[in-house]
Design a protein around this motif. Structure first.
Motif, short mmCIF file in Angstrom:
data_model
loop_
_atom_site.label_atom_id
_atom_site.label_comp_id
_atom_site.label_asym_id
_atom_site.label_seq_id
_atom_site.Cartn_x
_atom_site.Cartn_y
_atom_site.Cartn_z
N THR A 124 -1.17 46.42 21.53
CA THR A 124 -0.08 45.94 22.01
C THR A 124 0.42 47.11 22.64
OG1 THR A 124 1.28 46.45 20.14
CG2 THR A 124 0.42 44.15 20.16
N PRO A 125 1.82 47.09 23.25
CA PRO A 125 2.38 48.09 23.93
C PRO A 125 2.67 49.40 22.76
CG PRO A 125 3.37 46.33 25.11
CD PRO A 125 2.40 45.87 23.99
N THR A 126 2.84 48.97 21.52
CA THR A 126 3.17 49.99 20.46
C THR A 126 1.87 50.02 19.42
OG1 THR A 126 4.32 48.26 19.15
CG2 THR A 126 5.70 49.47 20.75
N SER A 127 0.93 49.43 19.57
CA SER A 127 -0.23 49.63 18.56
C SER A 127 -1.62 49.82 19.18
CB SER A 127 -0.21 48.26 17.67
OG SER A 127 -0.74 47.25 18.39
N LEU A 128 -2.35 50.56 18.44
CA LEU A 128 -3.73 50.97 18.91
C LEU A 128 -4.56 50.75 17.92
CD1 LEU A 128 -2.71 54.44 20.44
CD2 LEU A 128 -3.09 52.60 21.44
N LEU A 129 -5.90 50.52 18.36
CA LEU A 129 -6.97 50.48 17.31
C LEU A 129 -8.11 51.38 17.89
CD1 LEU A 129 -8.19 48.63 15.04
CD2 LEU A 129 -9.49 47.52 16.82
N ILE A 130 -8.29 52.51 16.89
CA ILE A 130 -9.56 53.46 17.09
C ILE A 130 -10.40 53.39 16.33
CG2 ILE A 130 -9.50 56.14 17.08
CD1 ILE A 130 -6.41 56.19 17.15
N SER A 131 -11.82 53.29 16.95
CA SER A 131 -12.92 52.94 16.31
C SER A 131 -13.67 54.42 15.98
CB SER A 131 -13.75 52.04 17.09
OG SER A 131 -13.11 50.84 17.38
N ASP A 132 -14.17 54.71 15.01
CA ASP A 132 -14.74 56.00 14.74
C ASP A 132 -16.28 55.79 15.04
OD1 ASP A 132 -15.86 54.96 12.42
OD2 ASP A 132 -15.18 56.74 11.52
N PRO A 141 -0.22 50.75 13.63
CA PRO A 141 0.34 49.57 14.00
C PRO A 141 1.88 49.96 15.04
CG PRO A 141 0.81 50.23 11.63
CD PRO A 141 -0.39 50.97 12.36
N GLN A 142 2.33 51.29 14.83
CA GLN A 142 3.82 51.28 15.57
C GLN A 142 3.54 52.75 15.88
OE1 GLN A 142 6.20 49.46 16.53
NE2 GLN A 142 5.09 47.66 15.57
N ILE A 143 3.07 53.13 17.14
CA ILE A 143 2.81 54.56 17.69
C ILE A 143 4.24 55.38 17.39
CG2 ILE A 143 2.52 55.83 19.69
CD1 ILE A 143 0.98 53.70 20.79
#
Length: 158
Positions: A124-132, A141-143
């Motif tokens: 979303t505009p304020t959340s990220l998913l980072i895969s290692d 969930p909230q940058i």
């Protein structure tokens, strides 16, 4: 006690697997739940799949189930899903990839190896998913709730 209607029965069998019995008495062992929208609508839209990956039942809302089934599915999802939430980024080894990140998550200290900037996905505009590099997904969930240092480190990769 809530009144609910489901056309299947769900129990944990003697070997600890979920067992689904359909209305016509078909028994399926090793059933597992899968969320349709694990981040944006975690309790809406779940499938119960057979060992072979075939959908056996659809659940619109987890809260629609009787309490016993709700608990069984919640337990199974907890065991299957592992997605730590990043609270702080302590250190980044390099601003070029691959880089090693030292983190504080909701599950304690962690290290992730970012193979490429492509492994950072905006949900979303304020959340990220980072895969290692090991396939573990870390959620932010909230940058804007990260501390200033964490946001500054993260901005170098976005």
């Amino acid at each position: 006690m809530k009144q609910t209607f489901v056309d299947f029965n769900l129990i944990r069998n003697t070997v600890g697997q979920l067992q689904l019995t359909t209305r016509n008495s078909e028994v399926h062992n090793g059933v597992y739940p899968v969320r349709a929208f694990p981040i944006s609508a975690a309790d809406e839209g779940l499938s119960l799949l057979s060992r072979e990956g075939h959908e056996l039942a659809w659940i619109n809302q987890l809260s629609d189930l009787p309490d016993e089934m709700h608990v069984l599915i919640a337990e199974e999802l907890t065991q299957r899903e592992f997605m730590p939430e990043i609270h702080r980024i302590i250190h980044v080894s390099s601003f070029a990839t691959p880089s090693i990140w030292q983190l504080i998550t909701n599950r304690g200290e962690a290290t992730l190896t970012l193979k490429s900037e492509d492994h950072i996905r905006r949900l979303t505009p304020t959340s990220l998913l980072i895969s290692d590099s090991h396939g573990i997904d870390f959620l932010i969930p909230q940058i804007d709730q990260l501390d200033k240092v964490s946001r500054k480190l993260l901005d170098r990769f976005l």
